[in-house]
Design a protein around this motif. Sequence first.
Motif, PDB file in Angstrom:
ATOM      1  N   ASN A  53       0.838  -1.240  -0.082  1.00  0.00           N
ATOM      2  CA  ASN A  53       0.079   0.185  -0.069  1.00  0.00           C
ATOM      3  C   ASN A  53       0.792   1.207   0.076  1.00  0.00           C
ATOM      4  O   ASN A  53       1.486   1.633   0.833  1.00  0.00           O
ATOM      5  N   HIS A  58       4.876  14.129  -0.030  1.00  0.00           N
ATOM      6  CA  HIS A  58       4.365  15.617   0.261  1.00  0.00           C
ATOM      7  C   HIS A  58       5.846  16.448   0.096  1.00  0.00           C
ATOM      8  O   HIS A  58       6.718  16.195   0.373  1.00  0.00           O
ATOM      9  N   SER A 171      -7.237  13.891   1.454  1.00  0.00           N
ATOM     10  CA  SER A 171      -7.194  14.311   0.262  1.00  0.00           C
ATOM     11  C   SER A 171      -8.026  13.553  -0.889  1.00  0.00           C
ATOM     12  O   SER A 171      -7.948  12.314  -0.814  1.00  0.00           O
TER      13      SER A 171
HETATM   14  O1  TXA Z   1      -4.945  13.994   3.125  1.00  0.00           O
HETATM   15  C1  TXA Z   1      -4.063  12.912   2.790  1.00  0.00           C
HETATM   16  O2  TXA Z   1      -3.877  12.593   1.662  1.00  0.00           O
HETATM   17  C2  TXA Z   1      -3.234  12.318   4.015  1.00  0.00           C
HETATM   18  C3  TXA Z   1      -2.365  13.355   4.471  1.00  0.00           C
HETATM   19  C4  TXA Z   1      -1.645  13.024   5.676  1.00  0.00           C
HETATM   20  O3  TXA Z   1      -1.762  14.067   3.372  1.00  0.00           O
HETATM   21  N1  TXA Z   1      -2.492  11.091   3.469  1.00  0.00           N
HETATM   22  C5  TXA Z   1      -3.360   9.945   3.583  1.00  0.00           C
HETATM   23  O4  TXA Z   1      -2.572   8.893   3.302  1.00  0.00           O
HETATM   24  O5  TXA Z   1      -4.534  10.039   3.521  1.00  0.00           O
HETATM   25  P1  TXA Z   1      -2.987   7.480   3.292  1.00  0.00           P
HETATM   26  O6  TXA Z   1      -1.562   6.791   3.370  1.00  0.00           O
HETATM   27  O7  TXA Z   1      -3.717   7.394   4.346  1.00  0.00           O
HETATM   28  O8  TXA Z   1      -3.891   7.039   2.114  1.00  0.00           O
HETATM   29  C6  TXA Z   1      -2.963   7.497   0.709  1.00  0.00           C
HETATM   30  C7  TXA Z   1      -3.764   6.840  -0.072  1.00  0.00           C
HETATM   31  C8  TXA Z   1      -3.786   5.077  -0.054  1.00  0.00           C
HETATM   32  O9  TXA Z   1      -5.189   4.619  -0.323  1.00  0.00           O
HETATM   33  C9  TXA Z   1      -2.891   4.725  -1.152  1.00  0.00           C
HETATM   34  O10 TXA Z   1      -3.265   3.133  -1.607  1.00  0.00           O
HETATM   35  C10 TXA Z   1      -2.885   5.706  -2.152  1.00  0.00           C
HETATM   36  O11 TXA Z   1      -3.123   6.945  -1.478  1.00  0.00           O
HETATM   37  N2  TXA Z   1      -1.817   5.786  -3.004  1.00  0.00           N
HETATM   38  C11 TXA Z   1      -0.570   6.151  -2.573  1.00  0.00           C
HETATM   39  N3  TXA Z   1       0.206   6.247  -3.715  1.00  0.00           N
HETATM   40  C12 TXA Z   1      -0.145   5.549  -4.957  1.00  0.00           C
HETATM   41  C13 TXA Z   1      -0.281   5.411  -5.907  1.00  0.00           C
HETATM   42  N4  TXA Z   1       1.051   5.640  -6.610  1.00  0.00           N
HETATM   43  N5  TXA Z   1      -0.881   5.187  -7.028  1.00  0.00           N
HETATM   44  C14 TXA Z   1      -2.361   4.906  -6.487  1.00  0.00           C
HETATM   45  N6  TXA Z   1      -2.646   5.153  -5.005  1.00  0.00           N
HETATM   46  C15 TXA Z   1      -1.750   5.658  -4.412  1.00  0.00           C
END
Ligand code: TXA
Length: 313
Positions: A53, A58, A171
Amino acid sequence: MTLNSNQEKAVHILKSGQLIGLPTETVYGLAADATQDMAVARIFEAKQRPSFNPLIIHGASIEAFKCHVVWNDTAEKLAKRFWPGPLTLVLPRMSSSSISLLASGGLDTLAVRIPNHPIALDLLTSFKGLLAAPSANLSGSISPTQAKHVEESFPDLFILDGGDAVIGIESTIIDLTGPCPTLLRPGGISGEEIEAVIGRIKQSSEAHIKAPGMMKSHYCITKPLKLNVLQPLEDEGYLAFGETPYEGPHVLNLSPTGDLTEAASNLFKMLRCLDQSSFKGISVAPIPLKGIGLAVNDRLARAAVPPASSQKE
Ligand code: TXA
Ligand code: MG
């Protein structure tokens, strides 16, 4: 810009490969230097997050991302309009990028955003690097909107206290790697606002595959959660919205005036509060399915699915 001693300490901790709690406008993040493999690995370990995952990266400026992702015109339009802000863009990863491969969970794409919080922006500027930061909760739990929520999950973590997260919901994630921009996660910016800038976007039916964190069951809470409830039972906590005939200690109102933005900012805090109460279950009033209300409904729907280990984040 002068850094206070807390921010200097945060930079020092990050440079030494350790983690900090970082305030953003959406939710608090658990941040590490995105280019240090060990530091990124510590995020996965601390959150008990599956390594497939990926994490959001940032930065403080568009330029900071340009040697890591393949930038394009759509990204430029969205970034100019919404950054800093609650929008994450998924773009092809440059093969020369120095960001830890673990951070992108083995994908050939990277998710990037500039957060709109003065403490986060000051820190990113003085850190002079990029921070990998998922929400600062244990994998599958409710995201933190206050420093004390982060402390509940990670008592030994150094946390920069930036007050209540103003948006209160994560976000919006847009995938820009295919022929048509695709919404992977509804969030702080509504689909309508995005379409006003770049035209039609696709709603992903495969978001759980493209954004591996978008599992059906998420935000796992300990009590049964019922949605679209107009008449709560006596022994339930009630999450109301707008005018309601119900009042008392078991009722928390996401927005007495029916304001969806206010409801989003209160959602996780109030869910957490009812979950920690002595009521048998939690019921939630209907929330309009428009604007940021879509993201609120998305989070509630996933909090209502009982966790099965195969589905958890
Ligand atoms: O508001 C936000 O986005 C917060 C703050 C801290 O910035 N961060 C956040 O991160 O919600 P997290 O890890 O809880 O959720 C990130 C999401 C996950 O569903 C992950 O699978 C997706 O973003 N994600 C990350 N990188 C990705 C990528 N390369 N392709 C598709 N999805 C991705
Ligand atoms: Mg999260």
